[in-house]
Structure formats: structure tokens, C-alpha cells
Motif scaffolding. Structure first.
Motif, PDB file in Angstrom:
ATOM      1  N   TYR A 172     -12.559  23.234 -22.061  1.00  0.00           N
ATOM      2  CA  TYR A 172     -13.470  22.348 -21.335  1.00  0.00           C
ATOM      3  C   TYR A 172     -14.653  21.978 -22.218  1.00  0.00           C
ATOM      4  N   ALA A 173     -15.351  20.941 -21.784  1.00  0.00           N
ATOM      5  CA  ALA A 173     -16.613  20.557 -22.416  1.00  0.00           C
ATOM      6  C   ALA A 173     -17.629  20.266 -21.327  1.00  0.00           C
ATOM      7  N   VAL A 174     -18.889  20.542 -21.620  1.00  0.00           N
ATOM      8  CA  VAL A 174     -20.000  20.167 -20.742  1.00  0.00           C
ATOM      9  C   VAL A 174     -20.962  19.323 -21.566  1.00  0.00           C
ATOM     10  N   ILE A 175     -21.210  18.102 -21.097  1.00  0.00           N
ATOM     11  CA  ILE A 175     -22.188  17.218 -21.722  1.00  0.00           C
ATOM     12  C   ILE A 175     -23.347  17.077 -20.735  1.00  0.00           C
ATOM     13  N   PRO A 176     -24.422  17.846 -20.897  1.00  0.00           N
ATOM     14  CA  PRO A 176     -25.529  17.782 -19.942  1.00  0.00           C
ATOM     15  C   PRO A 176     -26.325  16.497 -20.098  1.00  0.00           C
ATOM     16  N   LYS A 177     -27.025  16.143 -19.035  1.00  0.00           N
ATOM     17  CA  LYS A 177     -27.765  14.878 -19.046  1.00  0.00           C
ATOM     18  C   LYS A 177     -28.808  14.840 -20.158  1.00  0.00           C
ATOM     19  N   GLY A 178     -29.317  16.005 -20.571  1.00  0.00           N
ATOM     20  CA  GLY A 178     -30.367  16.034 -21.577  1.00  0.00           C
ATOM     21  C   GLY A 178     -29.937  15.579 -22.948  1.00  0.00           C
ATOM     22  N   VAL A 179     -28.614  15.491 -23.206  1.00  0.00           N
ATOM     23  CA  VAL A 179     -28.159  15.029 -24.516  1.00  0.00           C
ATOM     24  C   VAL A 179     -27.655  13.586 -24.486  1.00  0.00           C
ATOM     25  N   MET A 180     -27.712  12.945 -23.319  1.00  0.00           N
ATOM     26  CA  MET A 180     -27.312  11.534 -23.234  1.00  0.00           C
ATOM     27  C   MET A 180     -28.517  10.666 -23.581  1.00  0.00           C
ATOM     28  N   ARG A 181     -28.782  10.572 -24.874  1.00  0.00           N
ATOM     29  CA  ARG A 181     -29.963   9.884 -25.382  1.00  0.00           C
ATOM     30  C   ARG A 181     -29.574   8.580 -26.071  1.00  0.00           C
ATOM     31  N   ASP A 182     -30.583   7.801 -26.450  1.00  0.00           N
ATOM     32  CA  ASP A 182     -30.341   6.507 -27.098  1.00  0.00           C
ATOM     33  C   ASP A 182     -29.513   6.660 -28.372  1.00  0.00           C
ATOM     34  N   ILE A 183     -29.740   7.733 -29.114  1.00  0.00           N
ATOM     35  CA  ILE A 183     -29.151   7.878 -30.439  1.00  0.00           C
ATOM     36  C   ILE A 183     -27.633   8.056 -30.390  1.00  0.00           C
ATOM     37  N   VAL A 184     -27.073   8.410 -29.222  1.00  0.00           N
ATOM     38  CA  VAL A 184     -25.628   8.638 -29.131  1.00  0.00           C
ATOM     39  C   VAL A 184     -24.889   7.499 -28.425  1.00  0.00           C
ATOM     40  N   THR A 185     -25.545   6.370 -28.213  1.00  0.00           N
ATOM     41  CA  THR A 185     -24.877   5.254 -27.552  1.00  0.00           C
ATOM     42  C   THR A 185     -23.981   4.497 -28.520  1.00  0.00           C
ATOM     43  N   SER A 186     -23.030   3.759 -27.958  1.00  0.00           N
ATOM     44  CA  SER A 186     -22.100   2.930 -28.713  1.00  0.00           C
ATOM     45  C   SER A 186     -22.171   1.493 -28.203  1.00  0.00           C
ATOM     46  N   TYR A 187     -21.707   0.564 -29.050  1.00  0.00           N
ATOM     47  CA  TYR A 187     -21.638  -0.854 -28.700  1.00  0.00           C
ATOM     48  C   TYR A 187     -20.212  -1.332 -28.918  1.00  0.00           C
ATOM     49  N   PHE A 188     -19.753  -2.275 -28.084  1.00  0.00           N
ATOM     50  CA  PHE A 188     -18.370  -2.719 -28.119  1.00  0.00           C
ATOM     51  C   PHE A 188     -18.267  -4.193 -28.495  1.00  0.00           C
ATOM     52  N   PRO A 189     -17.190  -4.568 -29.198  1.00  0.00           N
ATOM     53  CA  PRO A 189     -16.951  -5.996 -29.475  1.00  0.00           C
ATOM     54  C   PRO A 189     -16.815  -6.790 -28.176  1.00  0.00           C
ATOM     55  N   PHE A 190     -17.358  -7.987 -28.201  1.00  0.00           N
ATOM     56  CA  PHE A 190     -17.240  -8.956 -27.099  1.00  0.00           C
ATOM     57  C   PHE A 190     -18.015  -8.549 -25.850  1.00  0.00           C
ATOM     58  N   TRP A 191     -18.927  -7.602 -25.990  1.00  0.00           N
ATOM     59  CA  TRP A 191     -19.853  -7.251 -24.914  1.00  0.00           C
ATOM     60  C   TRP A 191     -21.257  -7.688 -25.323  1.00  0.00           C
ATOM     61  N   ARG A 192     -21.968  -8.337 -24.400  1.00  0.00           N
ATOM     62  CA  ARG A 192     -23.325  -8.808 -24.651  1.00  0.00           C
ATOM     63  C   ARG A 192     -24.345  -7.853 -24.015  1.00  0.00           C
ATOM     64  N   ASP A 193     -25.384  -7.520 -24.770  1.00  0.00           N
ATOM     65  CA  ASP A 193     -26.523  -6.779 -24.214  1.00  0.00           C
ATOM     66  C   ASP A 193     -26.070  -5.572 -23.389  1.00  0.00           C
ATOM     67  N   THR A 194     -25.144  -4.815 -23.963  1.00  0.00           N
ATOM     68  CA  THR A 194     -24.568  -3.667 -23.275  1.00  0.00           C
ATOM     69  C   THR A 194     -24.448  -2.498 -24.253  1.00  0.00           C
ATOM     70  N   ARG A 195     -24.805  -1.313 -23.783  1.00  0.00           N
ATOM     71  CA  ARG A 195     -24.563  -0.118 -24.573  1.00  0.00           C
ATOM     72  C   ARG A 195     -23.816   0.895 -23.710  1.00  0.00           C
ATOM     73  N   ALA A 196     -23.181   1.874 -24.369  1.00  0.00           N
ATOM     74  CA  ALA A 196     -22.330   2.811 -23.643  1.00  0.00           C
ATOM     75  C   ALA A 196     -22.521   4.233 -24.141  1.00  0.00           C
ATOM     76  N   TRP A 197     -22.473   5.158 -23.209  1.00  0.00           N
ATOM     77  CA  TRP A 197     -22.307   6.577 -23.533  1.00  0.00           C
ATOM     78  C   TRP A 197     -20.826   6.890 -23.332  1.00  0.00           C
ATOM     79  N   ILE A 198     -20.123   7.233 -24.394  1.00  0.00           N
ATOM     80  CA  ILE A 198     -18.709   7.581 -24.291  1.00  0.00           C
ATOM     81  C   ILE A 198     -18.624   9.064 -23.964  1.00  0.00           C
ATOM     82  N   LEU A 199     -18.239   9.360 -22.739  1.00  0.00           N
ATOM     83  CA  LEU A 199     -18.196  10.739 -22.267  1.00  0.00           C
ATOM     84  C   LEU A 199     -16.879  11.421 -22.591  1.00  0.00           C
ATOM     85  N   ALA A 200     -15.793  10.663 -22.615  1.00  0.00           N
ATOM     86  CA  ALA A 200     -14.477  11.249 -22.862  1.00  0.00           C
ATOM     87  C   ALA A 200     -13.580  10.210 -23.507  1.00  0.00           C
ATOM     88  N   ARG A 201     -12.730  10.675 -24.424  1.00  0.00           N
ATOM     89  CA  ARG A 201     -11.667   9.847 -24.982  1.00  0.00           C
ATOM     90  C   ARG A 201     -10.484  10.748 -25.287  1.00  0.00           C
TER      91      ARG A 201
END
Length: 282
Positions: free
Chosen positions: A35-64
Motif C-alpha cells: 500500500y501507499a499513503v499520500i497525505p494531504k501535506g505532500v500535495m504541493r505545487d512542486i509535485v503537480t503535472s501538466y498535460f498536452p492539450f489541456w489549458r490552464d490546468t494542473r494535476a496531482w497524479i495520485l496513482a498510475r
């Protein structure tokens, strides 16, 4: 003595930002073989991702999908700025999706029809459906996007798209719990066209899963409200609103809702399909 009043329904989202240099680094984040636990305290700006063909959107990828861990799904939290969105959001024609809105509002367009989703809004989007999404409001929108490759079955039609809100779906109480443990089911469990469920599970204070569930289904659990002590494999872990738990198949799990308010989470699981077998005999 009176009960602690429950606050109005609210859905926790990522904190963003960046902690100060003075903050202690010790946290509850953990990744194990089960298992993994990703607490809210580590969901910061520095870990966001951006996707092709998305405008003005950022993402926290929690699982893949990860070989040897959980392999069936991905889960994102999207933050879409006003005017943002995508005319080509899903790059995989074989991927179905579920959207669940936690803040702000978005418009999802499918087959020429617009569907407005506000907090609590839920959309099921079949593989290859060609949907689009935009934030037409003046405030950021936050939503979960769960993706899974659809496993078609000969003789079964693919499920159709639908749009709803959790306020329009009555929770179903688990047997023998007097309603203290209930599940908001957006799909009929007997509908074998669906090979994944994304539900909301609610525990009243003091309610629990009274045994260690051990099963083939993979899970993503995002805590929407409240707090609990959760059993994950051999460990008891304290979790709260904004935390994410990621469980591989057969990871033992249980929980105890600590209160003072209800404990609620968004739950992904893969269902209704045979176990795939490698290779074969000619």
C-alpha cells in the motif's frame, strides 16, 4: 452532553503552496509493497503535472499502473483555472473515466450536450466517447479523474455515459450496521457491463469495518471528510480529509472512524471480470 454538530458538506482538496523552510519534514507519507499513503501535506505545487492539450490546468497524479503493485487504474486531482479545460482530454481511446467534482464547477460536453457539474457532481464517460471539459466560471474548479482501460466482453454492450450528483443517489446501508456504514453506489453492482466502480463510502463516528478485508480488487481511497484509523496490511495508519490511500490486490484492510464527524472517502475498485491469465496453450 450534546453531540458535536456536523459541519456542512465539504470536500477536501489539495493544499498546494510550499511549506516554509522551518517546517519539520517528518510526515505520514509511506510507500510499501502492499500500500501507499499520500497525505494531504505532500500535495504541493512542486509535485503537480501538466498535460498536452489541456489549458490552464494542473494535476496531482495520485496513482498510475505500476508493475507488481496496482496495475488497473490511474487517478488524478485536476485543478482547472477559469477558462481552462480541454477539447481533447483523454489520449487513450480505450480508457473509460469517472469525474467527481469537489470544488467550483465545470461543463462537460458529450455528443453536443452540455452537462454542468458542481461539487458532488459525478460523470461516467465510456471509452472512446469524445467528451470535452471546460471551466466556464470565475473560480478554480477541482475534480478527481479516475481512468481505467475498459475490458469489453463479447455479448455485453458497453455501458452508456451518465451524469449525476451524489445528493441524488441514496446511500445503501451495509447489512447489520443500522446505517452507520453506507455506500453511495453510482452503478448497480449487478450491471456486468461495468468493470469498475467509483463509489463514496460513509462511516458515522465510531463505525468500523470489523474484519480485515482481503480481496482481489485494487483500491484508490481519497478521504473527502473526517478522519479514521485505517488498517493497511500489517499497519494501523491515521488518515484525514485530503489523504489518499492506494492498495494493491489482496492488501488486508479495515478501519475505525474516530469522529467527531463522519468519515467519507471516494473509492475506486475493479470488478466483474475474470482474472487474466498469462500465456496460454496452443
Amino acid at each position: 452532553m450534546t453531540d458535536t454538530p456536523h459541519p456542512a458538506r465539504v470536500y477536501q482538496g489539495p493544499i498546494g503552496g510550499l511549506p516554509p523552510q522551518t517546517q519539520v519534514m517528518t510526515d505520514r507519507a509511506v510507500f510499501t509493497e502492499a500500500y501507499a499513503v499520500i497525505p494531504k501535506g505532500v500535495m504541493r505545487d512542486i509535485v503537480t503535472s501538466y498535460f498536452p492539450f489541456w489549458r490552464d490546468t494542473r494535476a496531482w497524479i495520485l496513482a498510475r499502473p505500476l508493475t507488481g503493485f496496482a496495475e488497473t487504474f490511474s487517478q488524478y486531482i485536476l485543478e482547472i483555472a477559469p477558462g481552462g479545460g480541454s477539447d481533447a482530454p483523454e489520449p487513450d481511446a480505450g480508457a473509460q473515466g469517472v469525474l467527481f467534482v469537489t470544488a467550483g464547477a465545470v461543463v462537460v460536453t458529450l455528443d453536443g450536450a452540455d452537462h454542468a457539474l458542481e461539487p458532488g457532481g459525478y460523470a461516467y464517460l465510456p471509452a472512446g466517447s469524445g467528451w470535452t471539459i471546460r471551466n466556464a466560471g470565475d473560480a478554480p474548479a477541482t475534480l478527481h479523474w479516475v481512468r481505467k482501460r475498459y475490458r469489453a466482453v463479447p455479448g455485453l454492450d458497453a455501458p452508456e455515459a451518465f451524469f449525476t450528483n451524489e445528493t441524488r443517489v441514496a446511500p445503501v446501508a451495509m447489512p447489520g450496521t443500522d446505517g452507520r456504514w453506507a455506500t453511495t453506489r453510482f452503478v448497480d453492482p449487478s450491471d456486468l457491463r461495468h468493470d469498475m466502480h467509483v463509489n463514496i463510502v460513509t462511516f458515522e463516528p465510531g463505525a468500523c469495518i470489523p474484519f480485515a478485508e482481503t480481496h482481489v480488487m485494487e483500491h484508490g481511497l481519497y478521504v473527502l471528510e473526517g478522519k479514521a484509523v485505517y488498517r493497511l496490511n500489517k499497519d494501523w495508519v491515521e488518515v484525514e480529509a485530503g489523504d489518499f490511500m492506494w492498495l494493491r490486490a489482496f492488501c488486508p484492510q479495515a478501519c475505525y472512524a474516530g469522529g467527531p464527524w463522519r468519515f467519507r472517502y471516494l473509492l475506486y475498485k475493479d470488478v466483474n471480470r475474470h482474472a487474466e491469465l498469462p500465456g496460454g496453450f496452443g
